[in-house]
Design an enzyme around this catalytic site. Structure first.
Site, short mmCIF file in Angstrom:
data_model
loop_
_atom_site.label_atom_id
_atom_site.label_comp_id
_atom_site.label_asym_id
_atom_site.label_seq_id
_atom_site.Cartn_x
_atom_site.Cartn_y
_atom_site.Cartn_z
N GLY A 1 51.50 -12.60 -109.04
CA GLY A 1 52.95 -12.45 -108.94
C GLY A 1 53.36 -10.98 -108.87
CD GLU B 1 29.27 3.07 -80.11
OE1 GLU B 1 28.65 2.83 -81.17
OE2 GLU B 1 30.48 3.37 -80.08
CB ALA C 1 42.20 -22.71 -105.67
#
Lengths: 369, 369
Positions: A308, A52, A154
């Site tokens: 896990g 702002e 991955a």
């Protein structure tokens, strides 16, 4: 133009702070007078002016009677900078459109009330979903004290992360690895386990050139590297300790921890972890500690064991799977070490995003409520 | 309009034969005179008129001087129906636009040559990729004598197909299962193993109501069910033998096979399979046998063992993976039983399609050349 039009622009500006504002939220602001944008700003970095302030400075006298679009409720408290709600009042704006409320208990409605009390019209929410999404880490920390946990993995098509021998370079391609660099860059902390450190010898740092992020957005700091070493297997001689940046080492017995590093490289915090009944590092307690330290988003980059454990404890807020078009076979390592026996125990997720990243498929999911 | 415009329409018509034309290819034909479509046709079923015949009938005298768009080279040989090339010549078309050549050794260029010799202008190829894609099973069989092998697997995010106990109903949702029904319906044969028959007690039939296929296209026959039972574990009392439709049972010693079934249910062929050095059913020989029997596309729906054997032998032409947003854990069953040790041995694939089917993600891949 409708409110959503200008709010969308304010969100674009907020997005520029993706890699730099933490522990603060990403915030953008647009000031519109007579249908014309007269001021724009975004928060760049903690300690520097809020969105702002930038936008009001740019607008100058044109802020008088204008409408201010802010992607988060303007703050009402004196922090490192004066409250933005007061700034908007002083500048004489006639109307404030706010995307969403600030869950920060120091604000939480007070910002909007301050404006209303000064005779300013307040319209909210506006593009609330998008605004919350941009700051889900900050929102979660304000509400629960814990960061947003994003687990990155991955894998091959058949859900494997490495051959049985540990060989895994590379399952995914360069584009996916660059995407992971961006995930790291936007994270306040990266969490890994001692096992991964010993096996893969990772750096866990952001390598700016690999991220592909515009220079304009590169105000980031290296994420805090968090290493969980419940069994205190690390000596301190591992590569990760010799790279610049702060490290938090979670151990079961701090008194017996021998890891040291050169102070010039950054702070090394040895953190005495509360242990679970099973004598493991209490992951919830770790997350609360990271929340205390102002972490909004943390990235879990670990092996199957730790991933896990986070999954079993229900502590993963977002799963990011990079899936390579390859099959590694049934002897290869599993995605998560997780011993479930019945279909009833399965962990269900909700799709959030599916897209190609280079030659790999990127899947983003959140837990099914 | 350009040639591609009308050929695209011809391909749409050919597509209507997806579930019914085998062992013939799917073919569509559009006849255009003076920019107007005057005839349309598609091949519905072996033994019935070819696409060109339908289109020429509809065109009548308007075929004279017209352009015929055919999605496959018109046949030049007398089969169950007279050659279409002759039909086009007799009808007096001025020009033929052909999407691709027919690899059928009985045609293979002769169709186009016949037309040219009669003074008809021949333009080819046109939308060749799409045309070949529609008939990849037929094309492959004509070229290699073997059908196109599509392996369908349903898995969790972590690449698991069932809990260790075998419990698996249901990983994927109703929409994915309906999609599998459509894959079965377009297949000439569905292959499974004795292990799956004993564990899952499957029917392997097409259940028309579940396919969601338009009535117009429902000219199909039940696919041949192929069961591989190298160890001759089946008794003939399993459900699959009591359901209508033909069955081919591949065994290692036909003389010792005791499986029987009621003739009213369809043909049961006991096929003496050549064995590999490892004393397993020779999968290449099985595919050659299915090619002999006119199978264009076959669907492999098996457990991890058989799917792994097909993958290891390099016999999968297309992988269709339905991936459900769930995690089943590291004790659950693997996608494929396949013992690879080094990254160098990984099986790489190419993405062909990624899309949501209901709440599951459908991935289609072909082997990386």
């Amino acid at each position: 133009m409708n409110h959503e039009f200008y709010m969308a622009r304010a969100l674009q500006l907020a997005e520029l702070g993706r890699y730099s504002t933490s522990p603060n939220p990403r915030v953008g602001c647009v000031i519109v007078n007579n249908g014309e944008i007269v001021g724009e700003g975004w928060h760049q970095k903690a300690g520097e002016p809020h969105a702002e302030v930038h936008a009001l400075r740019m607008a100058g006298d044109n802020a008088r009677g204008a409408t201010a679009y802010v992607t988060l409720e303007p703050c009402s408290h004196h922090g490192r900078t004066p409250p933005c709600a007061e700034g908007l009042i002083k500048a004489g704006v006639a109307r404030v459109v706010g995307a969403c409320s600030d869950p920060n208990p120091l604000v939480a409605g007070r910002g909007y009330n301050l404006l209303r009390d000064s005779g300013i019209e307040v319209i909210t929410p506006c593009l609330e979903t998008q605004a919350i999404d941009l700051n889900k880490g900050f929102m979660q920390r304000m509400r629960s004290g814990m960061p947003w946990v994003r687990a990155k993995l991955a894998q091959s098509l058949d859900g494997r992360t490495a051959m049985a021998s540990g060989e895994s370079q590379w399952i995914t391609g360069a584009a996916a690895r660059a995407d992971v660099q961006r995930l790291r860059a936007q994270s306040c902390a990266v969490i890994t386990g001692a096992g991964s450190v010993l096996t893969d010898n990772p750096s866990m740092t952001v390598r700016p050139a690999e991220t592909g992020i515009e220079q304009e957005q590169r105000l980031w700091r290296q994420p805090l590297r968090v290493i969980i070493d419940g069994q205190q297997r690390l000596s301190g001689n591992e590569q990760i300790f010799s790279l610049p940046g702060d490290i938090l080492l979670a151990v079961s017995d701090a008194a017996r921890c021998k890891v040291r590093r050169a102070e010039s490289l950054g702070t090394l915090s040895i953190w005495q972890a509360p242990l679970t009944m099973a004598n493991k590092v209490d992951l919830s307690a770790l997350l609360a500690e990271l929340g205390e330290r102002g972490c909004n988003e943390v990235l879990l980059e670990s092996g199957a064991q730790l991933a896990g454990a986070f999954a079993a404890a229900g502590l993963i807020n977002e799963l990011v799977l990079y899936c390579a078009p390859t099959i590694l076979g049934s002897e290869a390592r599993p995605l998560l070490s997780l011993g479930l026996e019945r279909m009833q125990q399965q962990l269900r997720w909700q799709w959030q995003d599916v897209r190609m990243v280079g030659g790999d498929l990127k899947l983003v999911l959140t837990p099914d409520a």
